[in-house]
Design a protein around this motif. Structure first.
Motif, short mmCIF file in Angstrom:
data_model
loop_
_atom_site.label_atom_id
_atom_site.label_comp_id
_atom_site.label_asym_id
_atom_site.label_seq_id
_atom_site.Cartn_x
_atom_site.Cartn_y
_atom_site.Cartn_z
N THR A 1 43.89 36.97 37.83
CA THR A 1 44.50 36.65 39.12
C THR A 1 45.62 35.62 38.94
OG1 THR A 1 42.70 35.14 39.50
CG2 THR A 1 42.60 37.23 40.69
N ALA A 2 45.41 34.69 37.98
CA ALA A 2 46.45 33.68 37.72
C ALA A 2 47.70 34.36 37.18
CB ALA A 2 45.94 32.64 36.74
N ALA A 3 47.49 35.31 36.25
CA ALA A 3 48.62 36.02 35.66
C ALA A 3 49.35 36.83 36.72
CB ALA A 3 48.14 36.92 34.54
N LYS A 4 48.55 37.44 37.61
CA LYS A 4 49.14 38.26 38.67
C LYS A 4 49.94 37.41 39.64
CE LYS A 4 46.71 42.58 39.45
NZ LYS A 4 45.30 42.74 39.16
N SER A 5 49.41 36.22 39.99
CA SER A 5 50.08 35.40 40.98
C SER A 5 51.40 34.86 40.45
CB SER A 5 49.18 34.24 41.40
OG SER A 5 49.05 33.33 40.33
N ASN A 6 51.57 34.82 39.12
CA ASN A 6 52.82 34.33 38.55
C ASN A 6 53.82 35.45 38.29
OD1 ASN A 6 51.51 31.95 38.61
ND2 ASN A 6 51.65 31.52 36.44
N GLN A 7 53.41 36.65 38.49
CA GLN A 7 54.32 37.78 38.28
C GLN A 7 55.33 37.82 39.41
OE1 GLN A 7 52.26 41.46 37.84
NE2 GLN A 7 51.61 40.96 35.77
C1 LIG Z 1 50.56 30.38 36.99
O1 LIG Z 1 51.17 29.28 37.66
C2 LIG Z 1 50.30 28.19 37.86
C3 LIG Z 1 51.04 27.14 38.71
O2 LIG Z 1 52.37 26.98 38.28
C4 LIG Z 1 49.82 27.64 36.51
O3 LIG Z 1 48.95 26.56 36.70
C5 LIG Z 1 49.14 28.76 35.74
O4 LIG Z 1 48.81 28.30 34.44
C6 LIG Z 1 50.05 29.97 35.63
N1 LIG Z 1 49.35 31.05 34.97
C7 LIG Z 1 49.84 31.77 33.97
C8 LIG Z 1 48.95 32.88 33.47
O5 LIG Z 1 50.92 31.55 33.50
#
Ligand SMILES: *[C@@H]1O[C@H](CO)[C@@H](O)[C@H](O)[C@H]1NC(C)=O
Ligand SMILES: *[C@@H]1O[C@H](CO)[C@@H](O)[C@H](O)[C@H]1NC(C)=O
Ligand SMILES: *[C@@H]1O[C@H](CO)[C@@H](O)[C@H](O)[C@H]1NC(C)=O
Length: 203
Positions: free
Chosen positions: A32-38
């Motif tokens: 979900t973290a990877a997706k939210s940064n896409q």
């Molecule tokens: C996505 O962005 C958040 C906030 O900037 C960061 O904490 C997180 O590590 C990022 N995740 C990836 C997979 O790059």
């Protein structure tokens, strides 16, 4: 014989169940973290895969010709401070330049590029220029590539150092510095020949 087996089995299953959910949680949160940064317009690239080789240092020694007098000046004043505000250092004056860059100190020597940009008199106390120019190369493998120089140039100092803040073509990701030394200055015409030693890191 069966007793130890029934005792160890529940411990084994809770352990593996815990591990399973832990891994699932980790997987879900990371995905979900990877997706939210896409994003549709930006992507982080792996540098070695992007076709860039090893970083190298290149040194150039070239001559910069600032021709302010005569029929074909290469430096033209574009901003002149109002006459009641003139300072002894010419503060406020801005000139656009398209100065030839040559291999040797003579104007007749081979032209390797042009210095295009402007310089502005930016010091009230001394003759100090703000230089903002691109060295646009036309020679050999450097043809079409450029470096961008922006810095402070106190023209009456023996050596003036200015940063190379970027570049294009062969000089993508460029950074470095130049050292400028006046080779010749004609007080009558204002024409100057300056030796530029350029040290630039690029790929
Ligand atoms: C996505 O962005 C958040 C906030 O900037 C960061 O904490 C997180 O590590 C990022 N995740 C990836 C997979 O790059
Ligand atoms: C300086 O010159 C400008 C016009 O060039 C004028 O408007 C201004 O009043 C002058 N200032 C002084 C102090 O004379
Ligand atoms: C530099 O490149 C331009 C445009 O690609 C070309 O017309 C010109 O002949 C080249 N000059 C040299 C010296 O290779």
């Amino acid at each position: 014989m069966a007793a130890p087996l029934t005792k160890t089995l529940p411990i084994f299953t809770t352990h593996s169940l815990f591990l399973f959910f832990f891994l699932l949680l980790l997987l879900l949160s990371s995905s979900t973290a990877a997706k939210s940064n896409q994003s549709s317009f930006a992507k982080t690239l792996d540098k070695p895969l992007s076709g860039f080789g090893k970083e190298k240092l290149t040194h150039f020694r070239i001559y910069w010709h600032d021709i302010v007098g005569g029929r074909n000046p290469t430096a033209v004043p574009v901003v002149t401070p109002s006459s009641n505000k003139t300072s002894p250092t010419g503060f406020g004056m801005v000139s656009m330049i398209d100065d030839p860059l040559t291999e040797g100190p003579e104007m007749t020597s081979k032209m390797v590029g042009r210095a295009q940009g402007f310089y502005a008199l930016a010091s009230l106390e001394e003759v100090g220029l703000l230089m903002a120019m691109n060295f646009a190369f036309i020679e050999g493998k450097y043809n079409g590539s450029s470096i961008t120089i922006m810095g402070r140039n106190t023209v009456f100092s023996k050596v003036r150092e200015m940063p190379v803040i970027g570049g294009s073509g062969l000089f993508r990701f460029a950074r470095g510095y130049v050292q400028a030394r006046t080779h010749k200055f004609d007080i009558k015409t204002g024409d100057a020949t300056v030796e530029y030693n350029v040290y630039v890191l690029h790929y």
